[in-house]
Scaffold this motif. Sequence first.
Motif, mmCIF file in Angstrom:
data_model
loop_
_atom_site.group_PDB
_atom_site.id
_atom_site.type_symbol
_atom_site.label_atom_id
_atom_site.label_comp_id
_atom_site.label_asym_id
_atom_site.label_seq_id
_atom_site.Cartn_x
_atom_site.Cartn_y
_atom_site.Cartn_z
ATOM 1 N N VAL A 60 -5.574 -6.708 -3.388
ATOM 2 C CA VAL A 60 -5.459 -5.817 -2.241
ATOM 3 C C VAL A 60 -5.099 -6.603 -0.974
ATOM 4 C CG1 VAL A 60 -6.847 -4.370 -0.689
ATOM 5 C CG2 VAL A 60 -6.973 -4.042 -3.171
ATOM 6 N N GLN A 92 -9.821 -7.029 -5.203
ATOM 7 C CA GLN A 92 -9.515 -6.287 -6.437
ATOM 8 C C GLN A 92 -8.020 -6.325 -6.744
ATOM 9 O OE1 GLN A 92 -11.191 -4.211 -8.649
ATOM 10 N NE2 GLN A 92 -13.161 -4.937 -7.891
ATOM 11 N N ILE A 134 -4.630 -4.341 -7.825
ATOM 12 C CA ILE A 134 -4.140 -3.019 -7.462
ATOM 13 C C ILE A 134 -4.415 -1.987 -8.560
ATOM 14 C CG2 ILE A 134 -2.051 -1.677 -6.951
ATOM 15 C CD1 ILE A 134 -3.075 -3.553 -4.721
ATOM 16 N N LYS A 166 -13.000 -3.905 -1.402
ATOM 17 C CA LYS A 166 -12.050 -4.011 -2.516
ATOM 18 C C LYS A 166 -11.021 -5.097 -2.279
ATOM 19 C CE LYS A 166 -13.621 -0.301 -4.585
ATOM 20 N NZ LYS A 166 -14.181 -0.317 -5.933
ATOM 21 N N ASN A 221 -6.826 -1.617 -10.364
ATOM 22 C CA ASN A 221 -8.204 -1.134 -10.411
ATOM 23 C C ASN A 221 -8.525 -0.141 -9.302
ATOM 24 O OD1 ASN A 221 -8.488 -2.858 -12.512
ATOM 25 N ND2 ASN A 221 -9.445 -4.491 -11.309
ATOM 26 N N LEU A 222 -7.549 0.167 -8.467
ATOM 27 C CA LEU A 222 -7.813 1.095 -7.360
ATOM 28 C C LEU A 222 -7.572 2.529 -7.796
ATOM 29 C CD1 LEU A 222 -6.079 -0.599 -4.292
ATOM 30 C CD2 LEU A 222 -8.391 -0.934 -5.155
ATOM 31 N N SER A 223 -8.294 3.457 -7.174
ATOM 32 C CA SER A 223 -8.014 4.879 -7.400
ATOM 33 C C SER A 223 -6.794 5.269 -6.594
ATOM 34 C CB SER A 223 -9.209 5.706 -6.953
ATOM 35 O OG SER A 223 -9.282 5.699 -5.540
ATOM 36 N N LEU A 248 -11.516 -0.470 2.964
ATOM 37 C CA LEU A 248 -11.229 -1.135 1.695
ATOM 38 C C LEU A 248 -11.717 -2.583 1.692
ATOM 39 C CD1 LEU A 248 -7.651 0.179 0.789
ATOM 40 C CD2 LEU A 248 -9.766 0.667 -0.419
ATOM 41 N N MET A 286 -7.446 5.182 -2.889
ATOM 42 C CA MET A 286 -7.526 3.821 -2.332
ATOM 43 C C MET A 286 -6.127 3.231 -2.171
ATOM 44 S SD MET A 286 -10.630 2.267 -4.549
ATOM 45 C CE MET A 286 -12.223 3.045 -4.620
ATOM 46 N N LYS A 287 -5.277 3.466 -3.182
ATOM 47 C CA LYS A 287 -3.906 2.946 -3.096
ATOM 48 C C LYS A 287 -3.201 3.501 -1.865
ATOM 49 C CE LYS A 287 -3.019 2.204 -7.992
ATOM 50 N NZ LYS A 287 -2.474 2.796 -9.189
#
Lengths: 264, 317
Positions: free
Chosen positions: B100, B137, B139, B134, B141-143, B131, B146-147
């Motif tokens: 991220v 994290q 990418i 995150k 793994n993001l919802s 974020l 979140m993206k």
Amino acid sequence: MKEIQGISPQMVYAVWRRHADVWVRTWRTNLLPPLVEPILYLLGFGFGVGAYINEMGGVSYVEYIAPSILAISMMFGAFFEATYSAFVRMYYQKTWQAIAATPASASDVLVAELLWATTKSVTNATLMTTAILSVGYVVNQPLISMQGAVLMPIVAIPIGLMFAGMGLILTSYTSSIDWFNIPFFLFVNPMFILAGTFFPLSEFPPIAQNIAMCLPLTHAAIVTRTLAYGDGIENLIFSVTYITIMTVIMTYLGVKLCLRRIVT
Amino acid sequence: MAPLILKNGAISAKSLTKNYGEFCAVNNVSLEIPKGICFGLLGPNGAGKTTMIQMIQASSPITNGKLEVLGMDTISESREIRKKIGVIPQEDNLDPDFSVRYNLLVYARYFGIELDEAKEKAEELLKKVELTDKADQEINNLSGGMKRRLIVARGMINEPELLILDEPTTGLDPQSRHSVWDQIRIFKNEGKTVLLTTHYMDEAEILCDQLAIMDSGRILIQGNPKELIKKTIGDDAAELVALSFGKDEETLNLIEKKCKLMKVSFSRVTDRIILYGKEIENIISEFNDEENLTDIIRRRATLEDVFLNLTGRQLRD
Ligand SMILES: Nc1ncnc2c1ncn2[C@@H]1O[C@H](COP(=O)(O)OP(=O)(O)OP(=O)(O)O)[C@@H](O)[C@H]1O
Ligand SMILES: [Mg+2]
């Protein structure tokens, strides 16, 4: 239009850095696999088949194929990157599209693709040269000359660019990633055998020799072979001219055709 | 009406046309967007919104006309324009090869932002879109929400003067949607300009000071949302809902005929007819006892009514 397509060295570098960053992040998976196959060829053919062959082209068989394998790894490094990998960035990951919204232009993106593919060619050449020198050390038989070893990463630049340009031309055209299998099986793989890489062109019937002399890998292999042995440099004029002209044409066309595809 | 020429326009399009081969995606559009407002571009699928945005972000060449963004020409000064705008694209194009935080840092490089500054900016933006947790994290793994928020943050890495958002809240849950709205409001409160496209009329009504409705590459109508509703529809609307979906075509056809006869404006959508204007009651009284209607809903007219009324009910490709 000019501005949308103009080239800025800083921007090209920024895009190139992005690719390099990805490579560095995953270096463990990137570093060794491209080496395994060529080294197997070198050991398997060079020493295995070579045991049954006294000499080829005036040298031992393993010495004959060592420079060929260098040329092949330069080719694959650039060609693979400019086709499959570039297509993934363009089509699946939309990396090019994301960059198009920044000060970098579409041309910057494409030039960076060429340079990155060439970088892969240079790294492959460096790693393979090191591997070949190491194998030579182990078997106590220098497979390529020291001057040749130093020059390999350098000649990988024009050779890589030439194949990168060809790759981009295909990428400008393809509609799906599987389509790349066609030029790979119909062009790249036959070239692999036909380019005087595993046995000398002089063994071929004249017509096959003429065809071979049109193939880019043939000239790449002539260059690496000549440098590896360190003699006959003066006979390189034709191959060097061929590679120079092809590099200019292929990179120009690759960028131009890809621009036509992505700047709509 | 001659287009209003504003000195301090953020975006100024004059007879802007865009062809893809033979196909005309944007057709002779003139548009003036002043600085400091939130402008909405609405229209059915394929109307030409994304095409407009790609020309405005100076990455897609215009076919005809003139287009200036922040006082600069999209043809001769495209790099300069892209330096000063932030774009949130319709499709997610985050870099799946990076974390991220690194997505923001790599993007900052394209704007020539030094690493130290980029790091600071990235932390600040991650905090803004919530974020920070995150940051490291991958990418993948993001919802979805979140993206989107990360893309919004990425679009602001260069402190743009103009933020362009192409359907920024499509597919988001209400929380993420509000979070994106907040970012847009905060940005606008700094006196900067926002251009956004959306298919959500409530979103347009809430966020936009001005908007334009496009269809088939043309602008149909343009103005302040409330005024547009008043002007084209009036204050009131009523929905006459058919009993069973499909079967009661006849009844709806009848109502449609009546509306045409009495010159009452209406939209027909699947199982219902929506009536607009002062004459609504005249129609309702006539069909009050119609047993094929389940419901008659009286309500205030909304932007959605304007949209449906202008762009019709047929589906777009
Ligand atoms: N690169 C392209 N080449 C050819 N046609 C295109 C291209 N991009 C868009 N179009 C066409 O132009 C028209 C407008 O597309 P555009 O993406 O601008 O619509 P939109 O208003 O953004 O729609 P949506 O709401 O679905 O995002 C469509 O008919 C589309 O098929
Ligand atoms: Mg769109």
